[in-house]
Each structure stands twice: as structure tokens, then as C-alpha cells.
Enzyme design. Structure first.
Site, PDB file in Angstrom:
ATOM      1  N   GLU A 153      12.435  -2.927 -47.219  1.00 13.98           N
ATOM      2  CA  GLU A 153      11.283  -3.008 -46.289  1.00 13.98           C
ATOM      3  C   GLU A 153      10.968  -2.045 -45.586  1.00 13.98           C
ATOM      4  O   GLU A 153      11.854  -0.706 -44.906  1.00 13.98           O
ATOM      5  CB  GLU A 153      12.178  -4.209 -45.649  1.00 13.98           C
ATOM      6  CG  GLU A 153      12.186  -4.941 -46.076  1.00 13.98           C
ATOM      7  CD  GLU A 153      13.392  -6.430 -44.704  1.00 13.98           C
ATOM      8  OE1 GLU A 153      13.543  -7.531 -46.005  1.00 13.98           O
ATOM      9  OE2 GLU A 153      12.865  -5.660 -43.862  1.00 13.98           O
TER      10      GLU A 153
ATOM     11  N   CYS B 165       8.496   0.594 -38.578  1.00 11.46           N
ATOM     12  CA  CYS B 165       9.804   1.037 -38.197  1.00 11.46           C
ATOM     13  C   CYS B 165      10.392   1.144 -39.584  1.00 11.46           C
ATOM     14  O   CYS B 165      10.195   0.048 -41.119  1.00 11.46           O
ATOM     15  CB  CYS B 165      10.221  -0.799 -38.067  1.00 11.46           C
ATOM     16  SG  CYS B 165      12.104  -0.821 -38.001  1.00 11.46           S
TER      17      CYS B 165
ATOM     18  N   CYS C 203      22.479  -2.035 -47.606  1.00 12.14           N
ATOM     19  CA  CYS C 203      23.232  -1.420 -46.271  1.00 12.14           C
ATOM     20  C   CYS C 203      25.158  -1.266 -46.405  1.00 12.14           C
ATOM     21  O   CYS C 203      25.317  -2.599 -46.831  1.00 12.14           O
ATOM     22  CB  CYS C 203      22.942  -1.980 -44.286  1.00 12.14           C
ATOM     23  SG  CYS C 203      23.653  -0.808 -43.199  1.00 12.14           S
TER      24      CYS C 203
ATOM     25  N   CYS D  79      27.854  -4.915 -40.509  1.00 10.27           N
ATOM     26  CA  CYS D  79      27.416  -6.190 -39.327  1.00 10.27           C
ATOM     27  C   CYS D  79      27.638  -7.249 -39.635  1.00 10.27           C
ATOM     28  O   CYS D  79      26.923  -7.538 -40.391  1.00 10.27           O
ATOM     29  CB  CYS D  79      26.200  -5.583 -38.657  1.00 10.27           C
ATOM     30  SG  CYS D  79      26.149  -3.569 -38.158  1.00 10.27           S
TER      31      CYS D  79
ATOM     32  N   CYS E 171      23.764  -9.125 -39.775  1.00 13.59           N
ATOM     33  CA  CYS E 171      22.338  -8.817 -39.863  1.00 13.59           C
ATOM     34  C   CYS E 171      22.363  -8.481 -41.361  1.00 13.59           C
ATOM     35  O   CYS E 171      23.272  -8.518 -41.812  1.00 13.59           O
ATOM     36  CB  CYS E 171      22.977  -7.576 -39.708  1.00 13.59           C
ATOM     37  SG  CYS E 171      21.528  -5.973 -39.864  1.00 13.59           S
TER      38      CYS E 171
ATOM     39  N   GLY F 151      20.002   0.324 -43.621  1.00  6.48           N
ATOM     40  CA  GLY F 151      20.210   1.267 -43.883  1.00  6.48           C
ATOM     41  C   GLY F 151      20.303   2.305 -42.594  1.00  6.48           C
ATOM     42  O   GLY F 151      20.261   2.020 -41.424  1.00  6.48           O
ATOM     43  N   GLU F 152      21.856   2.928 -42.643  1.00  7.50           N
ATOM     44  CA  GLU F 152      22.327   3.713 -41.894  1.00  7.50           C
ATOM     45  C   GLU F 152      21.697   4.959 -41.887  1.00  7.50           C
ATOM     46  O   GLU F 152      22.683   5.856 -42.539  1.00  7.50           O
ATOM     47  CB  GLU F 152      23.503   3.960 -41.956  1.00  7.50           C
ATOM     48  CG  GLU F 152      24.831   4.647 -40.474  1.00  7.50           C
ATOM     49  CD  GLU F 152      24.093   4.424 -38.936  1.00  7.50           C
ATOM     50  OE1 GLU F 152      23.986   3.701 -38.985  1.00  7.50           O
ATOM     51  OE2 GLU F 152      23.994   5.784 -38.322  1.00  7.50           O
TER      52      GLU F 152
ATOM     53  N   SER G 136      18.304   5.364 -35.016  1.00  9.73           N
ATOM     54  CA  SER G 136      19.051   4.250 -34.571  1.00  9.73           C
ATOM     55  C   SER G 136      20.266   4.840 -35.079  1.00  9.73           C
ATOM     56  O   SER G 136      20.683   3.968 -36.827  1.00  9.73           O
ATOM     57  CB  SER G 136      18.653   3.408 -34.232  1.00  9.73           C
ATOM     58  OG  SER G 136      19.313   1.911 -34.109  1.00  9.73           O
TER      59      SER G 136
ATOM     60  N   SER H 124      23.598   1.669 -31.396  1.00 11.92           N
ATOM     61  CA  SER H 124      23.897   0.013 -31.570  1.00 11.92           C
ATOM     62  C   SER H 124      25.052  -0.132 -31.001  1.00 11.92           C
ATOM     63  O   SER H 124      26.060  -0.007 -32.014  1.00 11.92           O
ATOM     64  CB  SER H 124      23.431  -0.576 -32.984  1.00 11.92           C
ATOM     65  OG  SER H 124      21.811  -0.192 -33.212  1.00 11.92           O
TER      66      SER H 124
ATOM     67  N   HIS I  13      25.896  -3.699 -29.179  1.00 15.99           N
ATOM     68  CA  HIS I  13      26.305  -4.900 -29.199  1.00 15.99           C
ATOM     69  C   HIS I  13      27.682  -5.424 -28.733  1.00 15.99           C
ATOM     70  O   HIS I  13      27.784  -6.765 -29.022  1.00 15.99           O
ATOM     71  CB  HIS I  13      26.076  -5.122 -30.710  1.00 15.99           C
ATOM     72  CG  HIS I  13      24.840  -4.540 -31.383  1.00 15.99           C
ATOM     73  ND1 HIS I  13      23.654  -4.744 -30.704  1.00 15.99           N
ATOM     74  CD2 HIS I  13      24.704  -4.280 -32.385  1.00 15.99           C
ATOM     75  CE1 HIS I  13      22.549  -3.830 -31.478  1.00 15.99           C
ATOM     76  NE2 HIS I  13      23.383  -3.802 -32.692  1.00 15.99           N
TER      77      HIS I  13
ATOM     78  N   CYS J 187      16.102  -7.538 -39.616  1.00 14.10           N
ATOM     79  CA  CYS J 187      16.044  -6.374 -41.091  1.00 14.10           C
ATOM     80  C   CYS J 187      17.060  -7.089 -42.289  1.00 14.10           C
ATOM     81  O   CYS J 187      17.899  -7.635 -41.604  1.00 14.10           O
ATOM     82  CB  CYS J 187      17.171  -5.445 -40.461  1.00 14.10           C
ATOM     83  SG  CYS J 187      16.775  -4.960 -38.477  1.00 14.10           S
TER      84      CYS J 187
HETATM   85  N1  SAH Z   1      21.756   1.019 -38.348  1.00 12.33           N
HETATM   86  C1  SAH Z   1      21.369   1.555 -37.462  1.00 12.33           C
HETATM   87  C2  SAH Z   1      20.023   1.072 -37.848  1.00 12.33           C
HETATM   88  C3  SAH Z   1      19.849  -0.181 -38.365  1.00 12.33           C
HETATM   89  S1  SAH Z   1      19.382  -1.351 -37.362  1.00 12.33           S
HETATM   90  C4  SAH Z   1      21.682   0.429 -36.514  1.00 12.33           C
HETATM   91  O1  SAH Z   1      22.606   0.479 -37.079  1.00 12.33           O
HETATM   92  O2  SAH Z   1      21.650   0.959 -35.550  1.00 12.33           O
HETATM   93  C5  SAH Z   1      18.447  -1.558 -36.661  1.00 12.33           C
HETATM   94  C6  SAH Z   1      18.851  -2.160 -35.547  1.00 12.33           C
HETATM   95  O3  SAH Z   1      18.649  -3.943 -35.418  1.00 12.33           O
HETATM   96  C7  SAH Z   1      20.056  -2.003 -34.670  1.00 12.33           C
HETATM   97  O4  SAH Z   1      20.470  -2.015 -33.527  1.00 12.33           O
HETATM   98  C8  SAH Z   1      21.128  -3.644 -35.479  1.00 12.33           C
HETATM   99  O5  SAH Z   1      21.685  -3.700 -34.871  1.00 12.33           O
HETATM  100  C9  SAH Z   1      19.532  -4.014 -34.775  1.00 12.33           C
HETATM  101  N2  SAH Z   1      19.562  -5.661 -35.773  1.00 12.33           N
HETATM  102  C10 SAH Z   1      19.940  -6.265 -37.135  1.00 12.33           C
HETATM  103  N3  SAH Z   1      20.348  -7.643 -37.784  1.00 12.33           N
HETATM  104  C11 SAH Z   1      19.308  -7.825 -36.127  1.00 12.33           C
HETATM  105  C12 SAH Z   1      18.834  -9.637 -35.924  1.00 12.33           C
HETATM  106  N4  SAH Z   1      19.024 -10.596 -36.627  1.00 12.33           N
HETATM  107  N5  SAH Z   1      18.427 -10.241 -34.925  1.00 12.33           N
HETATM  108  C13 SAH Z   1      18.241  -8.358 -33.388  1.00 12.33           C
HETATM  109  N6  SAH Z   1      18.604  -7.260 -33.966  1.00 12.33           N
HETATM  110  C14 SAH Z   1      18.651  -7.157 -35.431  1.00 12.33           C
END
Ligand code: SAH
Length: 349
Positions: A91, A104, A111, A115, A118, A163-164, A195, A218, A220, A337
Site C-alpha cells: 500500500e 506515505c 509487518c 500492534c 493496527c 512495515g517497520e 516513523s 509511535s 501510544h 494502514c
Molecule cells: N512501524 C512504524 C511505521 C508504520 S505505522 C511505526 O510504528 O511508527 C504508522 C503510524 O500509524 C503509527 O504511529 C501507527 O501506530 C499508526 N496507526 C496504525 N494503525 C492505525 C489506525 N488504525 N488508526 C490510526 N493510526 C494508526
């Protein structure tokens, strides 16, 4: 066969000099053709000798992903599902802020961070994306923008897709160097953001690169107890280690980080949580980006009510923390994502 988009300029120079006995400036010439002029046909590269063109045609390709699916939102957000040369789907999203066109980019196929909130983690990591595939994500978006108006282009890139990035460190770093290079995409460092979910070794390594490229983390959660429930990585790197790495980055890179904080109803969005968060990040220069949750139907999490979001922001602000609420895009398409890919992979099964 090499994909030319896989090479940052220094690596291309090295290869062309050592393997092909070319002069270093060949790399600059090629960069200008492929990134400045966007030419993807070696025959059109008029200042390259005929004999070297033949070498390029046999040993190199300019492989770009194909558009498998395209969704356009009412607000102009474009979400693409791109097909890589081995059939994997990835994506990529384009968001239109008033300050520019933000791509983006995904950094991995799937991944492994897992989390809880996600959708990307629905599908485990299959492999890293190559540098050239990430370059391809931006090239394809740029082409769509140029179809709208030749003067348009991607002005900002955030590595915040699936992905990370620090789990695919070398490829991501080569990719951002191509974005930043004057003969590459020539996007200023301040317009680029990586990120991470908080891979401490990655943050320290990144700090040592002394790049001016933005780093987002991130977070959270304001404490380990909540973070452990949301983000498995937190069990490996507890918050005290993460905060130490952030301070190290601030000192080494001379830059502050952005903390991303998704507000989840009843999970991490109370006034107490805001106070804890302010205390946690005290001593850093960090800035907090509050993210409205993009709900995913397979998951239990809900977005926080608007008044709670504002109370949270108010509490942070009163405690001297700089914070903003992130603008939302493309909520009418599968913008969160991993949602679009997960849907399509399921269909394929
Ligand atoms: N792995 C990296 C980059 C990808 S995620 C990271 O964790 O930063 C990018 C951002 O989108 C992260 O802050 C993640 O926590 C957030 N994200 C993932 N799912 C989401 C959702 N459903 N709503 C809002 N933000 C989300």
C-alpha cells in the site's frame, strides 16, 4: 540484473567504477536521467555512449511497481495497492495537505510488530521492500500527480505505511538518501519523516547518522502497562530505554522527535493518562501528535470522543507540552494502514 532504483548515488559510483571501469560522473548522469528527467529508457539517454548503453541494457533494469488497485477519496487522497515484480502487494498513500503533497510509503511486505490496534499486522511480514521498490512507490505517485498537472509532484515523504522502517534499516536509509539527494528527488530533509514503533538500536544508529530527516516515534501509551498491551515491542524495549534513546538522538542529531499518540477510547485517553504522558516525556524536547483512531472492524478499539480528545490536548498544553491533533484524510476509503491490502489478500486466498 540490477535495478537502477536500488542504488543511492555513492553505491552506484562504486559499482560503475569498480565493476564497469566507468568514471564516477556516470552515476550523476544516470541519476539526472532517471530522477530529474524521469527517463526510463536507456536508449533516450543521449549523453551515454552507445557501448555503455548496451551494458546498461543487459545488466540493468528500471523496474517500477504496477498499479493493482486505486482508490480516490472525496478529499483527493489516493490510496494505491501496488504490485511488485514478484506479485506481492503493497500500500502507498498520497495525502494533500495545504503545504504539499505527502506520500506515505510502506517499508515492508506485511509487518511483524503486531500492534494490537493496527491492520498492517493482520498479515505477517513476508519480506523487506528493496530500496528500489520504495523509490517506485514515490515514482508512481509522482506520475499520477503529473497527469493532473505537470507542475505537481510529491513534496514530502513519510515512511509511515505498512512495515517497520528500522526493521529494514539499510534499504530505508538508502531510499531516504535518494529522496534527499539534489540529483535524486531533491526533497529537503525537513520534508522527510521516518516513523518507528521504537526499535531502540535503530534509533541510536539513526542518531549516529546525524541526518536532518525527521524522526517520529509511535508511543501510544504513557506507561509500560498500557504499552505492553498495545505494542508487543514494548516488552523488548521498555519506556525507560526508549526515552534514553530519544534523549541520545536529541543530543547526537540535534533535533527533536515527534511522538505519535493514537487516542483509543477508554484505553489511553483519560486526563490521568495525559498527565502521565507529560511526565514521561519531560526532559525531552519532543512534540506530541495526537492521532484520531481509524477504527478497524475486526478489532475492538474505538476512537475517543471529541471532547475527550480536546481535554487530553488541553491537559498536555497546560503542562507545557507542545501537541496538535493530526488532520485526517481518506476516511471514506480504506485509509488505515494495511486495510486495503488485507482485504485484497483475503480475496486472493
Ligand atoms: N512501524 C512504524 C511505521 C508504520 S505505522 C511505526 O510504528 O511508527 C504508522 C503510524 O500509524 C503509527 O504511529 C501507527 O501506530 C499508526 N496507526 C496504525 N494503525 C492505525 C489506525 N488504525 N488508526 C490510526 N493510526 C494508526
Amino acid at each position: 540484473m540490477y535495478n537502477l532504483y536500488d542504488f543511492k548515488i555513492e553505491k552506484l559510483e562504486e559499482l560503475l567504477v569498480n565493476k564497469y571501469f566507468q568514471k564516477k560522473y556516470r552515476a550523476t548522469q544516470l541519476f539526472k536521467w532517471i530522477y530529474e528527467k524521469r527517463v526510463d529508457d536507456f536508449d533516450k539517454m543521449s549523453d551515454i555512449s552507445l557501448s555503455f548503453k548496451e551494458v546498461l541494457k543487459t545488466d540493468f533494469c528500471l523496474d517500477k511497481p504496477k498499479i493493482f488497485k486505486k482508490q480516490v477519496s472525496k478529499d483527493g487522497t489516493i490510496k494505491l495497492l501496488l504490485e511488485m515484480s514478484d506479485g506481492n502487494l503493497v500500500e502507498t498513500v498520497l495525502m494533500r495537505y495545504n503545504y504539499g503533497n505527502v506520500a506515505c510509503v510502506s517499508s515492508e511486505v506485511g509487518c511483524n510488530m503486531g500492534c494490537a490496534f493496527c491492520a498492517s499486522g493482520f498479515l505477517k511480514k513476508k519480506r523487506d521492500l528493496t530500496c528500489g521498490e520504495m523509490v517506485g512507490e514515490v515514482l508512481v505517485l509522482d506520475e499520477l500527480l503529473k497527469e493532473e498537472d505537470p507542475s505537481k509532484r510529491v513534496t514530502h515523504v513519510v515512511v509511515m505505511g505498512t512495515g517497520e522502517p528500522f526493521d529494514n534499516y539499510d534499504n530505508v536509509l538508502d531510499f531516504i538518501r535518494i529522496l534527499n539527494h539534489p540529483y535524486g528527488f531533491a526533497i529537503g530533509a525537513r520534508h522527510l519523516t521516518v516513523s518507528t514503533c521504537g526499535l531502540v538500536e535503530g534509533i541510536r544508529r539513526y542518531a549516529n547518522e546525524h541526518l536532518q530527516i525527521n524522526l517520529a516515534i509511535s508511543l501510544h501509551a504513557p506507561n509500560d502497562e498500557i504499552r505492553n498491551k498495545l505494542m508487543p515491542i514494548s516488552r523488548k524495549y521498555p519506556l525507560n530505554e526508549l526515552m534514553d534513546a530519544v534523549k541520545y538522538y536529541e543530543k547526537e542529531a540535534g533535533r527533536r522527535v515527534t511522538f505519535e499518540y493514537i487516542l483509543l477510547k477508554g484505553v489511553n485517553d483519560s486526563k490521568e493518562n495525559a498527565k502521565e504522558l507529560a511526565a514521561l516525556i519531560k526532559g525531552t524536547l519532543a512534540y506530541v501528535n495526537l492521532i484520531p483512531y481509524n477504527p478497524i472492524k475486526e478489532l475492538i478499539y474505538e476512537r475517543s470522543d471529541e471532547n475527550r480528545v480536546h481535554d487530553f490536548l488541553d491537559t498536555l498544553t497546560k503542562l507545557g507540552v507542545t501537541a496538535t491533533i493530526r488532520k485526517e484524510f481518506g476516511t471514506d476509503i480504506d485509509a488505515a494502514c494495511g486495510q486495503l491490502r488485507a482485504k485484497n489478500e483475503n480475496k486472493k486466498l
